[in-house]
Design an enzyme around this catalytic site. Structure first.
Site, PDB file in Angstrom:
ATOM      1  N   HIS A  31       0.845  -1.197   0.000  1.00 32.53           N
ATOM      2  CA  HIS A  31       0.000   0.000   0.000  1.00 32.53           C
ATOM      3  C   HIS A  31       0.881   1.249   0.000  1.00 32.53           C
ATOM      4  O   HIS A  31       1.982   1.240   0.537  1.00 32.53           O
ATOM      5  CB  HIS A  31      -0.988  -0.030   1.194  1.00 32.53           C
ATOM      6  CG  HIS A  31      -0.374   0.274   2.518  1.00 32.53           C
ATOM      7  ND1 HIS A  31       0.067  -0.720   3.374  1.00 32.53           N
ATOM      8  CD2 HIS A  31      -0.147   1.454   3.143  1.00 32.53           C
ATOM      9  CE1 HIS A  31       0.541  -0.153   4.474  1.00 32.53           C
ATOM     10  NE2 HIS A  31       0.427   1.172   4.355  1.00 32.53           N
TER      11      HIS A  31
ATOM     12  N   ASP B 252      -0.338  -7.522   1.322  1.00 31.05           N
ATOM     13  CA  ASP B 252       0.233  -6.168   1.411  1.00 31.05           C
ATOM     14  C   ASP B 252       1.746  -6.284   1.616  1.00 31.05           C
ATOM     15  O   ASP B 252       2.267  -6.128   2.725  1.00 31.05           O
ATOM     16  CB  ASP B 252      -0.448  -5.425   2.566  1.00 31.05           C
ATOM     17  CG  ASP B 252      -0.064  -3.946   2.579  1.00 31.05           C
ATOM     18  OD1 ASP B 252       0.496  -3.474   1.558  1.00 31.05           O
ATOM     19  OD2 ASP B 252      -0.328  -3.282   3.598  1.00 31.05           O
TER      20      ASP B 252
ATOM     21  N   SER C 234       3.860   2.790   9.167  1.00 29.42           N
ATOM     22  CA  SER C 234       3.309   1.864   8.200  1.00 29.42           C
ATOM     23  C   SER C 234       4.394   1.397   7.235  1.00 29.42           C
ATOM     24  O   SER C 234       5.279   2.159   6.835  1.00 29.42           O
ATOM     25  CB  SER C 234       2.192   2.595   7.440  1.00 29.42           C
ATOM     26  OG  SER C 234       1.627   1.730   6.518  1.00 29.42           O
TER      27      SER C 234
END
Lengths: 249, 439
Positions: free
Chosen positions: A40, A93, A199
């Site tokens: 992502h 992901d 992240s």
């Protein structure tokens, strides 16, 4: 990193700070030309972001210092199974970025090991998650750190995480599904968690005197909230794809 | 006529009586003029003869003539006592011609029809040199040496004389003799007898420049000397030995000089006598030896082959280096070396040197380095070991391998490996740990 500490120099030498289209995130060094991260943010409107939009930093714990020596991507390899146009499907992901030039390892830059064959994700085991993300949460106020932080959070049982996910969905629409390619980690009471800016960074487990990349910071509902665990990509499920991608490239 | 312009000399042939082997006709007078090349004589042999026998071969006959002189007259059969026939004995002509004359009368005996004769002839070389000395006092064929040849002969002369233009007699001549064979014999004119007076002879022995001449005089040496207060002196008669770049030596007396090593490839001998006195002369054998080259010096860390007690002109030597060493000459490496002993007694090349070989800088090891364990850097038998930049890299396989500089100029491990190892990154082992579980 919520509820964490400053990482002393050279303690998390695989930590990468990634800027993708000016958004801060993390990654981890796995070889002298390869950085592992999440897919992502590397896919924008169904297409991979340009390599020029990616700046890669490593080797320092201080943002001011780390920004002085950017590295550049030669190619981006997102997992072919990642398909998340509406930000509700974080399955697969995972992504690999190949560097233009190899790095030489030293005390401040060192690869993290890939998961061993048959890697065990034991419930309750403490994992090390790190990043340059948000450190404090307030009513209207976030604090982004200039120093690498880390926190140890335990691996959460799949059933408990799934139970929590049901409650998340009751509270809010558009909550992504949990899959077998994910695992949860965090404190039931909140207080310790990864957050925005962390992240795509590493969740490392320590085994046999080595840290190995167990997870990639993927998504979560809020940060550090009670009963809201962080969700991580289960790296051990992707060993074949990782090896194949590196060998072919 | 003695000349037969139409007859062509041949080396052999056959003569048959008319109509042989049928009976010959009556009233015949048939003539054959046989000739072979000059210097040959004719050997005539009858294979069959059957001519009417009569006393003195009165009726039928075969007459053999040389220069119209009758050599023989034949009739009858070879197995019969009647008549006169040659049997198996061949007839040899004195010169290169022979005439046969066959005559028959008008009658033939009725009982026996005579068939005539068949004969073969061939040219036989005349050995002119074996002819006896003429008794009439005339000159012999050659004054000194006669050499028979096929169809002829040639005259030759002893050393010190040369053939005159008459190709028979010899005149004294002892100048300009050049001896270029590796060994030979020469002597003064007339030796061992006394020659004519007032001789002035010159002999030059000249062989290839890589050889030296040794003279070996025979014991019978006699060149007149004059006794003076200073001792015997070669005043009127002498034999002078001249070697280039050295003082000439005059020899005389009755004692042989024996062996003279000239150390030169050229020697001139001048023999001089005056109008008086007596010298019986001299003779010598000469031989040649190849010139010497100095024995090659030793080559450190190398070997010169072959090892000989002496080295002579045209000998070759080779130099090989010990294992781990290379041939060097004038600062350059050479693949092989050989040198030849030249005619001047020098080797055509100076000896090379043997230098220790060098394997060159070992391949650098990415994310590692190397340490020399022994030997001078990069030279033969030097040993080094690779290491990785620990703790961030470790050697693939984890075993330190030593590399040795071998004779083939390659760095090799004990397992004959030539390629350098690889340093693998160490993963997941930071040198410092975050403070983990704390109470």
């Amino acid at each position: 990193i919520i509820g964490g500490s400053d990482a002393p120099d050279n303690t998390i030498p695989w930590q990468v700070m990634l800027n993708v289209n000016q958004n801060r995130g993390g990654g981890m060094v796995i070889a002298d030309r390869w950085v592992m991260t999440a897919a992502h943010n590397l896919i924008d409107k169904n297409s991979k972001v340009a390599t020029e939009a990616i700046q890669i930093y490593m080797g320092h714990n201080n943002v001011d210092t780390i920004l002085q020596t950017p590295l550049y991507a030669a190619s981006v390899h997102t997992h072919p199974g990642y398909n998340n146009p509406n930000n509700v499907d974080y399955n697969n992901d995972i992504a690999l970025i190949k560097l233009q030039d190899p790095v030489t390892f030293n005390a401040s830059i060192m690869p993290i090991c890939l998961p061993p064959e048959g890697a065990a994700y034991e419930t309750g085991i403490m994992g090390l998650v790190s990043g340059f993300g948000i450190t404090k949460l307030g009513e209207q106020r976030f604090a982004l750190t200039n120093k690498l932080k880390y926190v140890l959070v335990p691996l959460v049982a799949e059933e408990e995480c799934a139970k929590s996910a049901v409650s998340w969905k009751q509270e809010s629409a558009n909550i992504p599904d949990l899959t077998n390619n994910m695992f949860c980690a965090g404190m039931r009471e909140g207080t310790k968690d990864s957050c925005q800016g962390d992240s795509r960074g590493p969740y490392a487990l320590y085994d046999h005197q080595r840290y190995w990349a167990a997870g990639i910071v993927s998504w979560g509902v809020g940060c550090g909230k009670k009963g809201a665990y962080g969700v991580y990509t289960r790296v051990a499920n992707y060993l074949d794809w990782i090896n194949k991608t590196m060998q072919e490239n | 006529s003695l000349l037969f312009p139409d007859s062509k000399p041949v080396m052999h042939g056959e003569v048959l009586s008319p109509e042989y082997p049928q009976p010959y006709p009556p009233n015949l007078q048939k003539r054959w003029d046989l000739s072979v090349p000059n210097g040959y004589q004719i050997r005539l042999a009858f294979s069959h003869m059957d001519i009417e026998a009569s006393a003195g071969c009165y009726y039928d006959s075969l007459t053999v003539l040389y220069n119209e002189k009758v050599l023989a007259k034949f009739c009858g059969q070879e197995n019969s006592a009647d008549g006169h026939h040659p049997g198996n004995q061949p007839i040899l002509s004195p010169g290169n011609r022979l005439t046969l004359l066959f005559q028959t009368d008008s009658n033939n005996p009725e009982k026996h029809q005579n068939v005539g004769f068949s004969a073969q002839y061939q040219a036989i070389d005349i050995d002119e040199c074996s002819a006896p000395e003429p008794r009439d006092g005339s000159d012999s064929l050659c004054a000194q040496i006669c050499l028979n040849t096929l169809g002829s002969y040639i005259c030759s002369c002893h050393h010190g004389y040369e053939l005159r233009s008459d190709q028979r007699t010899c005149a004294l001549s002892c100048t300009g003799g050049i001896f270029d064979e590796p060994q030979g014999h020469l002597s003064s004119p007339g030796y061992p007898n006394s020659p004519p007076h007032a001789l002035s002879c010159q002999y030059v022995i000249s062989v290839d420049s890589g050889f030296t001449v040794t003279l070996n005089f025979s014991d019978n040496f006699h060149v007149e000397s004059v006794d003076t207060q200073q001792g015997p002196n070669c005043l009127y008669h002498w034999l002078q030995v001249t070697v280039p770049h050295r003082e000439p030596i005059k020899l005389c007396g009755a004692k042989s000089p024996g062996v003279i090593e000239t150390n030169s490839n050229t020697v001139r001998l001048d023999y001089h006598t005056d109008d008086e006195g007596l010298s019986n002369g001299w003779s010598l054998d000469y031989s040649t030896q190849r010139v010497n080259c100095p024995p090659p010096s030793k080559v450190a860390q190398g070997r010169v082959t072959p090892m000989l007690a002496e080295y002579f002109y045209r000998d070759y030597i080779f130099v090989r280096c010990d294992q781990g060493y290379k041939l060097m000459m004038d600062g350059h490496e050479i693949k092989s070396f050989s040198a030849m002993c030249q005619n001047n007694g020098q080797w055509h090349l100076p000896l090379p040197e043997c230098h220790i070989i060098d394997c060159g800088e070992p391949e650098p090891l990415l994310n590692g380095g190397l340490t020399f364990l022994s030997g001078f850097q990069n030279q033969y038998r030097s040993v080094f070991q690779y290491h990785c930049n620990e703790p961030f890299y470790s050697l693939l396989g984890g075993v330190n391998v030593s590399f040795t500089c071998e004779a083939d100029r390659k760095w090799r491990s004990h397992n004959d490996v030539v390629v350098s190892p690889t340093c693998l990154p160490v993963c997941g082992k930071p040198i410092k740990h975050v403070s983990g579980i704390q109470r």
